[in-house]
Design an enzyme around this catalytic site. Structure first.
Site, PDB file in Angstrom:
ATOM      1  N   ALA A  25       0.745  -1.232   0.163  1.00  0.00           N
ATOM      2  CA  ALA A  25       0.003  -0.111  -0.073  1.00  0.00           C
ATOM      3  C   ALA A  25       0.948   1.209  -0.200  1.00  0.00           C
ATOM      4  CB  ALA A  25      -1.040   0.011   1.125  1.00  0.00           C
ATOM      5  N   GLU A  45       3.555   1.985  -1.455  1.00  0.00           N
ATOM      6  CA  GLU A  45       4.034   2.336  -3.013  1.00  0.00           C
ATOM      7  C   GLU A  45       2.870   2.576  -3.893  1.00  0.00           C
ATOM      8  OE1 GLU A  45       6.819  -0.352  -0.631  1.00  0.00           O
ATOM      9  OE2 GLU A  45       4.620  -0.679  -1.174  1.00  0.00           O
ATOM     10  N   ILE A  78      -4.598  -4.468   6.882  1.00  0.00           N
ATOM     11  CA  ILE A  78      -5.367  -5.087   7.915  1.00  0.00           C
ATOM     12  C   ILE A  78      -4.899  -4.769   9.032  1.00  0.00           C
ATOM     13  CG2 ILE A  78      -6.294  -7.154   8.682  1.00  0.00           C
ATOM     14  CD1 ILE A  78      -6.194  -8.399   5.898  1.00  0.00           C
ATOM     15  N   THR A  85       0.610  -3.351  16.066  1.00  0.00           N
ATOM     16  CA  THR A  85       1.622  -2.075  16.133  1.00  0.00           C
ATOM     17  C   THR A  85       0.995  -0.983  15.680  1.00  0.00           C
ATOM     18  OG1 THR A  85       2.675  -2.495  14.216  1.00  0.00           O
ATOM     19  CG2 THR A  85       3.393  -3.727  16.114  1.00  0.00           C
ATOM     20  N   HIS A 141       2.045   0.542  12.852  1.00  0.00           N
ATOM     21  CA  HIS A 141       2.385   0.586  11.518  1.00  0.00           C
ATOM     22  C   HIS A 141       1.262   0.718  10.565  1.00  0.00           C
ATOM     23  CE1 HIS A 141       3.837  -1.657   7.834  1.00  0.00           C
ATOM     24  NE2 HIS A 141       4.686  -1.235   7.919  1.00  0.00           N
ATOM     25  N   PHE A 143      -9.379   6.111  -4.827  1.00  0.00           N
ATOM     26  CA  PHE A 143      -8.856   5.391  -3.613  1.00  0.00           C
ATOM     27  C   PHE A 143      -9.616   4.267  -3.329  1.00  0.00           C
ATOM     28  CE2 PHE A 143      -8.443   4.976   0.877  1.00  0.00           C
ATOM     29  CZ  PHE A 143      -7.151   5.178   1.051  1.00  0.00           C
ATOM     30  N   ARG A 201     -15.522  -6.917   1.725  1.00  0.00           N
ATOM     31  CA  ARG A 201     -15.444  -5.804   0.949  1.00  0.00           C
ATOM     32  C   ARG A 201     -14.830  -5.739  -0.205  1.00  0.00           C
ATOM     33  NH1 ARG A 201     -15.878  -4.803   5.979  1.00  0.00           N
ATOM     34  NH2 ARG A 201     -16.566  -2.790   6.845  1.00  0.00           N
TER      35      ARG A 201
END
Length: 151
Positions: A44, A46, A70, A74, A76, A101, A115
């Site tokens: 994601a 990049e 997902i 952490t 991140h 998007f 989804r």
């Protein structure tokens, strides 16, 4: 009309379904497979980088960004989600090309798969539809700015 799909390979079990949904919508709108090109990226983070370069090339009327994040244990997830969202918006603003998007940000894999399923609730379909609508709008706006020819 030519549309580029930027698709993250990370969580391919979801992003491949998003891509299939996007391609289905674009075909239903009358585009041929030759009018749609997929550009795979590692993850994601990049997506925005590739979307910017693709849009800046001038060869595409719109770009559809597809990815899946997902949430883990952490922070991140939060950094990547923000970078992807802001980067995609910046790419569109800097190039003047509509960039949709279609990056999922979910808590579980099950939410992501829900989804990316078949049918109208597939977020790849929704992103492709948004890209088409924006490309048509941008063309309309460009046409209204062109000076009329006089004889």
């Amino acid at each position: 009309m030519r549309i580029a799909l930027v698709v993250s390979r990370y969580h391919a079990f979801v992003t491949e379904r998003l891509e299939a949904g996007a391609r289905a919508t674009l075909r239903e709108a009358g585009l041929s497979d030759a009018d749609i090109e997929t550009f795979p990226v590692p993850g994601a983070y990049e997506i925005a980088q590739a979307a910017h370069e693709i849009a800046a090339s001038g060869a595409w009327q719109a770009v559809v960004c597809l990815g899946c994040l997902i949430r883990g244990e952490t922070p991140h997830f939060d950094y990547i989600a923000q970078a992807a969202a802001h980067g995609i918006m910046r790419a569109s603003q800097n190039t003047g090309v509509p960039i949709a998007f279609g990056v999922l940000t979910t808590t579980t894999a099950e939410e992501a798969l829900a989804r990316a399923g078949d049918g109208s609730s597939n977020k790849g379909r929704e992103a492709a539809q948004a890209a088409l609508e924006m490309a048509v709008l941008y063309e309309r706006l460009a046409s209204s700015r062109r000076p009329e020819r006089t004889r």
